[in-house]
Design a protein around this motif. Structure first.
Motif, PDB file in Angstrom:
ATOM      1  N   ALA A 199      19.342  -2.644 -27.927  1.00 28.34           N
ATOM      2  CA  ALA A 199      17.849  -2.017 -27.978  1.00 28.34           C
ATOM      3  C   ALA A 199      16.757  -3.432 -27.954  1.00 28.34           C
ATOM      4  N   LEU A 200      17.188  -4.209 -28.232  1.00 28.28           N
ATOM      5  CA  LEU A 200      16.355  -5.622 -28.387  1.00 28.28           C
ATOM      6  C   LEU A 200      16.162  -5.971 -26.787  1.00 28.28           C
ATOM      7  N   LEU A 201      17.324  -6.156 -26.154  1.00 23.79           N
ATOM      8  CA  LEU A 201      16.909  -6.472 -24.823  1.00 23.79           C
ATOM      9  C   LEU A 201      16.290  -5.553 -23.852  1.00 23.79           C
ATOM     10  N   LYS A 202      16.436  -4.264 -24.285  1.00 18.32           N
ATOM     11  CA  LYS A 202      15.473  -3.515 -23.608  1.00 18.32           C
ATOM     12  C   LYS A 202      13.977  -3.557 -23.886  1.00 18.32           C
ATOM     13  N   VAL A 203      13.717  -3.937 -25.013  1.00 18.24           N
ATOM     14  CA  VAL A 203      12.367  -4.263 -25.427  1.00 18.24           C
ATOM     15  C   VAL A 203      12.098  -5.560 -24.821  1.00 18.24           C
ATOM     16  N   ILE A 204      12.777  -6.367 -24.654  1.00 20.01           N
ATOM     17  CA  ILE A 204      12.455  -7.854 -24.068  1.00 20.01           C
ATOM     18  C   ILE A 204      12.173  -7.727 -22.557  1.00 20.01           C
ATOM     19  N   TYR A 205      13.203  -6.808 -21.744  1.00 19.80           N
ATOM     20  CA  TYR A 205      13.002  -6.632 -20.411  1.00 19.80           C
ATOM     21  C   TYR A 205      12.123  -5.507 -19.884  1.00 19.80           C
ATOM     22  N   GLY A 206      12.375  -4.388 -20.770  1.00 21.06           N
ATOM     23  CA  GLY A 206      11.394  -3.263 -20.176  1.00 21.06           C
ATOM     24  C   GLY A 206      10.021  -3.549 -20.477  1.00 21.06           C
ATOM     25  N   GLY A 207       9.549  -4.254 -21.649  1.00 21.09           N
ATOM     26  CA  GLY A 207       8.069  -4.806 -21.718  1.00 21.09           C
ATOM     27  C   GLY A 207       7.609  -5.673 -20.745  1.00 21.09           C
ATOM     28  N   ASN A 208       8.369  -6.558 -20.327  1.00 17.54           N
ATOM     29  CA  ASN A 208       7.981  -7.261 -19.335  1.00 17.54           C
ATOM     30  C   ASN A 208       7.959  -6.972 -17.670  1.00 17.54           C
ATOM     31  N   GLY A 209       8.419  -5.735 -17.640  1.00 19.55           N
ATOM     32  CA  GLY A 209       8.371  -5.287 -16.142  1.00 19.55           C
ATOM     33  C   GLY A 209       9.601  -6.107 -15.375  1.00 19.55           C
ATOM     34  N   CYS A 210      10.368  -6.937 -16.011  1.00 19.63           N
ATOM     35  CA  CYS A 210      11.272  -7.764 -15.333  1.00 19.63           C
ATOM     36  C   CYS A 210      12.511  -6.981 -14.571  1.00 19.63           C
ATOM     37  N   VAL A 211      12.662  -7.633 -13.210  1.00 21.04           N
ATOM     38  CA  VAL A 211      13.799  -7.147 -12.563  1.00 21.04           C
ATOM     39  C   VAL A 211      15.017  -8.054 -13.016  1.00 21.04           C
ATOM     40  N   VAL A 212      16.131  -7.432 -13.553  1.00 19.25           N
ATOM     41  CA  VAL A 212      17.349  -8.024 -13.954  1.00 19.25           C
ATOM     42  C   VAL A 212      18.278  -8.232 -12.858  1.00 19.25           C
TER      43      VAL A 212
ATOM     44  N   GLU B 253       7.889 -12.064 -25.164  1.00 21.43           N
ATOM     45  CA  GLU B 253       7.786 -13.571 -24.272  1.00 21.43           C
ATOM     46  C   GLU B 253       8.694 -14.405 -25.034  1.00 21.43           C
ATOM     47  N   MET B 254       8.996 -14.784 -26.228  1.00 21.10           N
ATOM     48  CA  MET B 254       9.710 -15.628 -26.848  1.00 21.10           C
ATOM     49  C   MET B 254      11.250 -15.458 -26.633  1.00 21.10           C
ATOM     50  N   GLY B 255      11.383 -14.211 -26.458  1.00 22.46           N
ATOM     51  CA  GLY B 255      12.883 -13.702 -26.218  1.00 22.46           C
ATOM     52  C   GLY B 255      13.467 -13.953 -24.702  1.00 22.46           C
ATOM     53  N   LEU B 256      12.504 -14.194 -23.814  1.00 22.87           N
ATOM     54  CA  LEU B 256      12.794 -14.496 -22.576  1.00 22.87           C
ATOM     55  C   LEU B 256      13.631 -15.627 -22.094  1.00 22.87           C
ATOM     56  N   GLY B 257      13.623 -16.501 -23.067  1.00 20.22           N
ATOM     57  CA  GLY B 257      14.266 -17.928 -22.975  1.00 20.22           C
ATOM     58  C   GLY B 257      15.598 -17.680 -22.842  1.00 20.22           C
ATOM     59  N   MET B 258      16.474 -18.278 -21.736  1.00 19.41           N
ATOM     60  CA  MET B 258      17.747 -17.927 -21.405  1.00 19.41           C
ATOM     61  C   MET B 258      18.551 -18.293 -22.651  1.00 19.41           C
ATOM     62  N   GLY B 259      18.481 -19.295 -23.470  1.00 18.50           N
ATOM     63  CA  GLY B 259      19.475 -19.254 -24.558  1.00 18.50           C
ATOM     64  C   GLY B 259      19.391 -18.326 -25.472  1.00 18.50           C
TER      65      GLY B 259
ATOM     66  N   GLY C   2       7.523 -16.836 -38.240  1.00 20.14           N
ATOM     67  CA  GLY C   2       8.868 -16.224 -38.307  1.00 20.14           C
ATOM     68  C   GLY C   2       9.568 -15.741 -37.024  1.00 20.14           C
ATOM     69  N   VAL C   3       8.867 -15.338 -35.940  1.00 24.23           N
ATOM     70  CA  VAL C   3       9.324 -14.958 -34.827  1.00 24.23           C
ATOM     71  C   VAL C   3       9.994 -16.127 -34.158  1.00 24.23           C
ATOM     72  N   GLY C   4       9.448 -17.295 -34.147  1.00 20.17           N
ATOM     73  CA  GLY C   4       9.738 -18.485 -33.358  1.00 20.17           C
ATOM     74  C   GLY C   4      11.386 -19.028 -34.028  1.00 20.17           C
ATOM     75  N   LEU C   5      11.139 -18.687 -35.375  1.00 22.97           N
ATOM     76  CA  LEU C   5      12.445 -19.240 -36.144  1.00 22.97           C
ATOM     77  C   LEU C   5      13.494 -18.218 -35.973  1.00 22.97           C
ATOM     78  N   LEU C   6      13.371 -17.129 -35.960  1.00 18.30           N
ATOM     79  CA  LEU C   6      14.546 -15.832 -35.784  1.00 18.30           C
ATOM     80  C   LEU C   6      14.833 -16.245 -34.209  1.00 18.30           C
ATOM     81  N   VAL C   7      14.151 -16.694 -33.146  1.00 17.26           N
ATOM     82  CA  VAL C   7      14.357 -16.675 -31.945  1.00 17.26           C
ATOM     83  C   VAL C   7      15.347 -17.894 -31.792  1.00 17.26           C
ATOM     84  N   ASP C   8      14.818 -19.033 -32.530  1.00 22.38           N
ATOM     85  CA  ASP C   8      15.807 -20.231 -32.285  1.00 22.38           C
ATOM     86  C   ASP C   8      17.328 -19.966 -33.062  1.00 22.38           C
ATOM     87  N   LEU C   9      17.204 -19.264 -34.123  1.00 18.71           N
ATOM     88  CA  LEU C   9      18.579 -18.864 -34.647  1.00 18.71           C
ATOM     89  C   LEU C   9      19.519 -18.351 -33.517  1.00 18.71           C
ATOM     90  N   LEU C  10      18.737 -17.635 -32.473  1.00 19.97           N
ATOM     91  CA  LEU C  10      19.788 -16.932 -31.526  1.00 19.97           C
ATOM     92  C   LEU C  10      20.089 -17.802 -30.148  1.00 19.97           C
TER      93      LEU C  10
END
Length: 318
Positions: free
Chosen positions: A291-304, A263-269, A220-228
């Motif tokens: 909120a979802l962007l904060k989850v994706i970036y905050g949880g990975n310790g990424c520098v934006v 991890e799956m949300g970090l894809g540029m698309g 399901g996560v992969g399919l939802l990510v694909d829709l985005l």
């Protein structure tokens, strides 16, 4: 008004006639009245029509099923309490839904599902309707059945959405195979409206602990990510629903699903799709996307380093 009240009483009395022709004629008149005269709806409900209409849903006559179900739908607009207090009404609706692929007339099935959706507008009715597992099973089966008309599928999805608004009902939808059925519908690449309604239900049922395992079984996560991903050309509503589903999974699931979403949300698309919702979505959609962007970036310790994303991530920060 008194004349109309007497007319209604006469018609409702005819619903109990021994003459089939008399019953059919009265039913047709009542259906037309409930469609064209809003003020007649409470009068018809108060006159005791609902038990007769519920009983008629068991008729073998397709036209009688159709007229009774349509009349109940019209009455549900203003007389929800009367419908819900009528003994056996939900069982009669369940009967029509359960036989959607055999003895039930398609438009009667559609009206029955739409009546549920109308009743589910009232918060206190959601646990009552949700306790009827046979109703939920039948709605899921309508969505799953390859021969179901598109309108039947859409009406069933709207009813399932209303049921899923009550959190404890989500577990039942999952137990009765709702997750696999909904994602299969999304993957069929049907009309945009159908996918929008399906993802709306998915977003709701993602908001419970049981969703994590059910979503994992269907990727399901992969399919939802694909829709985005912008390459899928999803509508804004589909993107908003996908964002809501992913966010609910993270909030209700384990760290494992949270990590998978990050991890799956970090894809540029994908990030572009979420950012699109954050900038152009509805009020609620924007908040969930941020909120979802904060989850994706905050949880990975990424520098934006992208100013656009940095600006979105700073929304709501002090």
């Amino acid at each position: 008004m008194e004349v109309k009240r007497r007319t209604v009483k006469t018609l409702v009395t005819k619903l109990g006639s021994v003459s089939e022709r008399t019953r059919v004629d009265a039913l047709c008149e009542l259906r037309l009245m409930t469609k064209l005269e809003a003020e007649s709806r409470p009068l018809i409900a108060e006159a005791g029509a609902v038990p007769y209409l519920a009983e008629t849903l068991y008729s073998s006559s397709h036209s009688s099923q159709d007229n009774a179900a349509a009349t109940l739908l019209n009455l549900s607009i203003s007389s929800r309490a009367t419908l819900m207090s009528t003994r056996g009404l939900l069982d009669a609706i369940s009967h029509i839904l359960r036989h959607h692929a055999s003895t039930s007339y398609a438009s009667a099935v559609q009206s029955a599902a739409a009546t549920l959706h109308s009743l589910l507008i009232v918060d206190e009715y959601r646990p009552i309707i949700g306790s009827k597992r046979d109703i939920i099973y039948s709605l899921v089966d309508i969505v799953k059945h390859v021969g179901s008309p598109t309108r039947s599928v859409k009406d069933a999805l709207k009813a399932l959405f209303g049921i899923a608004l009550y959190t404890p009902n989500r577990k039942t939808v999952i137990e009765l195979g709702g997750v696999g059925t909904l994602f299969s519908l999304v993957m069929k690449d049907l009309a945009v409206g159908v996918v929008e309604d399906a993802t709306a239900v998915i977003a709701q049922i993602a908001g419970c602990e049981e969703s994590e395992e059910a979503f994992r079984k269907v990727s399901g996560v992969g399919l939802l990510v694909d829709l985005l991903d912008g390459a899928t050309s999803s509508s804004m509503r589909i993107k908003e629903n996908s964002v809501g589903a992913l966010l609910n999974l993270v909030r209700c699931g384990s760290e494992k699903v949270g990590r998978e979403v990050r991890e799956m949300g970090l894809g540029m698309g994908v990030v572009e799709g979420i950012a699109d919702v954050a900038e152009k979505g509805s009020g609620k959609g924007k908040g969930k996307a941020v909120a979802l962007l904060k989850v994706i970036y905050g949880g990975n310790g990424c520098v934006v380093r992208d100013e656009r994303f940095e600006s979105l991530l700073n929304q709501g920060s002090s």
